[in-house]
Scaffold this motif. Structure first.
Motif, mmCIF file in Angstrom:
data_model
loop_
_atom_site.group_PDB
_atom_site.id
_atom_site.type_symbol
_atom_site.label_atom_id
_atom_site.label_comp_id
_atom_site.label_asym_id
_atom_site.label_seq_id
_atom_site.Cartn_x
_atom_site.Cartn_y
_atom_site.Cartn_z
ATOM 1 N N ASP A 314 0.829 -1.208 0.000
ATOM 2 C CA ASP A 314 0.000 0.000 0.000
ATOM 3 C C ASP A 314 0.869 1.266 0.000
ATOM 4 O O ASP A 314 0.545 2.251 -0.661
ATOM 5 N N LYS A 315 1.998 1.194 0.726
ATOM 6 C CA LYS A 315 2.885 2.356 0.769
ATOM 7 C C LYS A 315 3.510 2.626 -0.598
ATOM 8 O O LYS A 315 3.577 3.767 -1.061
ATOM 9 N N ILE A 316 3.957 1.544 -1.251
ATOM 10 C CA ILE A 316 4.536 1.673 -2.595
ATOM 11 C C ILE A 316 3.515 2.299 -3.546
ATOM 12 O O ILE A 316 3.820 3.184 -4.340
ATOM 13 N N GLU A 317 2.262 1.829 -3.442
ATOM 14 C CA GLU A 317 1.222 2.319 -4.347
ATOM 15 C C GLU A 317 0.949 3.795 -4.103
ATOM 16 O O GLU A 317 0.800 4.583 -5.048
ATOM 17 N N GLN A 318 0.878 4.191 -2.837
ATOM 18 C CA GLN A 318 0.593 5.604 -2.539
ATOM 19 C C GLN A 318 1.695 6.510 -3.076
ATOM 20 O O GLN A 318 1.424 7.595 -3.591
ATOM 21 N N HIS A 319 2.919 6.033 -2.980
ATOM 22 C CA HIS A 319 4.065 6.774 -3.501
ATOM 23 C C HIS A 319 3.926 6.929 -5.022
ATOM 24 O O HIS A 319 4.091 8.028 -5.574
ATOM 25 N N GLY A 320 3.568 5.837 -5.693
ATOM 26 C CA GLY A 320 3.380 5.872 -7.147
ATOM 27 C C GLY A 320 2.222 6.778 -7.534
ATOM 28 O O GLY A 320 2.305 7.534 -8.506
ATOM 29 N N ALA A 321 1.139 6.697 -6.764
ATOM 30 C CA ALA A 321 -0.050 7.490 -7.085
ATOM 31 C C ALA A 321 0.262 8.985 -7.017
ATOM 32 O O ALA A 321 -0.186 9.761 -7.864
ATOM 33 N N ARG A 322 1.055 9.386 -6.020
ATOM 34 C CA ARG A 322 1.409 10.813 -5.922
ATOM 35 C C ARG A 322 2.197 11.262 -7.154
ATOM 36 O O ARG A 322 1.941 12.321 -7.729
ATOM 37 N N LYS A 323 3.165 10.425 -7.567
ATOM 38 C CA LYS A 323 3.954 10.783 -8.753
ATOM 39 C C LYS A 323 3.060 10.855 -10.002
ATOM 40 O O LYS A 323 3.213 11.733 -10.844
ATOM 41 N N ALA A 324 2.115 9.918 -10.101
ATOM 42 C CA ALA A 324 1.239 9.870 -11.280
ATOM 43 C C ALA A 324 0.285 11.066 -11.300
ATOM 44 O O ALA A 324 -0.011 11.624 -12.361
ATOM 45 N N GLN A 325 -0.195 11.466 -10.118
ATOM 46 C CA GLN A 325 -1.086 12.637 -10.049
ATOM 47 C C GLN A 325 -0.345 13.886 -10.540
ATOM 48 O O GLN A 325 -0.886 14.679 -11.312
ATOM 49 N N GLU A 326 0.901 14.006 -10.116
ATOM 50 C CA GLU A 326 1.757 15.117 -10.542
ATOM 51 C C GLU A 326 1.894 15.115 -12.065
ATOM 52 O O GLU A 326 1.732 16.137 -12.727
ATOM 53 N N SER A 327 2.186 13.928 -12.608
ATOM 54 C CA SER A 327 2.413 13.795 -14.041
ATOM 55 C C SER A 327 1.151 14.138 -14.852
ATOM 56 O O SER A 327 1.229 14.742 -15.926
#
Ligand code: TYM
Length: 341
Positions: A314-327
């Motif tokens: 879940d932590k890995i996913e949240q980290h990815g989601a933040r980067k994707a939202q930025e992108s």
């Protein structure tokens, strides 16, 4: 700048077709692309609900796919890995694209047409087929286009079966840019060098997650015993010897394709057919299983470790989601300004 985007449905642990057709490329791009290339990979849960899903099962499967992506060697620091529904911009752009997408084009797409004919052949009473099929299934390719375009992807690594969807994504760019100016980027397809991987029990149709028979597919986390036994019972034919001819010998040729992908000497299917020309099916299949086991080594153990650790995933996913939202943010600003929203 180069941006790579691709997606996979959370339909459970990926099978060999997913791995050979797409996931192996995703991993290799970490090595082959410049560090400046963005690598963005999404677990497309919104696409998964175009068919009925049990909420608990879907949640579970998303984690399974995430664990599998990490187990094959995707580095969550190098790549952006996230659940599609964590980034609302995917759905938002989908709506905007839908407003310039053609219904005619969508209704000619093979995946829709095959669903349509399947539904009409199974209609019991004389109720119209169109009323039972869902809008989400019809507009599936528009969401897929939004996935790609919202990140301004320049390259999309997929298996052969996704080429028509990529064609449609480019069509969406053309339609949008024609209406509002040159704002969206035309993505290129990176098609897997390997052929489509076919079902082990029915080698004239592709290996898929929806096929009923478990033995028709190899999961990348299967145990060595399971892999050996599935290859050993794969449907072939009674012609003596080994030769490569997908049209007349689909079973043997599929095994040769698989063998070739994992062969440490990098021989083509035709070269492998020559090397094993006089081998018995048993000897040949053992060699295929050996190559496959070597190629998949380590994935199962890493997967078992990772999938026992939900909070880490879940932590890995949240980290990815933040980067994707930025992108995605940049594109949404451009698009909304262009449209007047
Ligand atoms: P999905 O989840 O069906 O498959 C994921 C990837 O695996 C490839 N693949 C195969 N390749 C070779 N042989 C097979 N038997 C085989 N089965 C599957 C697929 O080509 C795919 O690359 N619509 C997509 C997911 C998606 C997507 C996207 C992909 C959503 N948005 C944006 C790229 C870009 C799908 O259902 O893939």
């Amino acid at each position: 700048p180069r941006v790579v985007f691709s997606g996979i449905q959370p339909t459970g642990v990926p099978h060999l077709g997913n791995y050979v057709g797409a996931l192996r490329q995703w991993v290799n791009l970490q090595r082959d692309e410049q560090p400046s290339t963005k690598l963005i990979y999404s677990i497309v849960d919104l696409h998964a609900i175009t068919v009925p899903q049990k909420p608990e099962t879907l949640r579970q499967r998303k984690r399974e796919v995430l664990a599998a992506l990490l187990a094959i060697g995707l580095d969550p620091e190098r790549c952006t890995i996230f659940y599609q529904s964590s980034v609302p911009a995917h759905s938002e752009l989908m709506w905007i694209l839908a407003c310039t997408a053609s219904v005619g084009y969508l209704s000619r797409m093979t995946q829709w047409k095959s669903k349509l004919s399947l539904a009409s052949s199974s209609t019991l009473e004389n109720k119209s087929v169109g009323s039972r099929l869902k809008l989400g299934l019809f507009s599936y390719p528009v969401l897929q286009a939004a996935d790609i375009l919202v990140h301004r992807a320049t390259h999309v690594p997929v298996g052969h079966d996704q080429q028509q969807h990529l064609e449609f994504a480019r069509e969406c760019v053309t339609n949008f840019n024609h209406a509002y100016g040159n704002h969206l980027v035309h993505p290129e397809t990176i098609v897997s060098p390997a052929q489509r991987i076919m079902s082990l029990t029915e080698p004239t149709s592709k290996m898929s997650k929806s096929h009923e028979a478990q033995r028709s597919r190899i999961l990348i986390t299967d145990s060595p015993q399971d892999i050996r036994s599935k290859i050993a019972t794969a449907l072939t034919d009674s012609t003596p010897g080994i030769s490569y001819d997908p049209a007349t010998r689909p079973g043997i040729s599929n095994l040769l394709e698989i063998f070739s992908v994992f062969d440490t000497e990098r021989r083509s299917p035709a070269q492998l057919a020559e090397a094993y020309a006089d081998a018995s099916p048993k000897i040949f299949k053992e060699a295929v299983a050996d190559a496959l086991l070597t190629g998949l080594q380590g994935i199962r153990d890493r997967y078992l470790d990772l999938s026992a650790n939900d909070s880490y995933l879940d932590k890995i996913e949240q980290h990815g989601a933040r980067k994707a939202q930025e992108s995605a943010k940049e594109t949404m600003e451009i698009v909304k300004t262009a449209v007047g929203l």
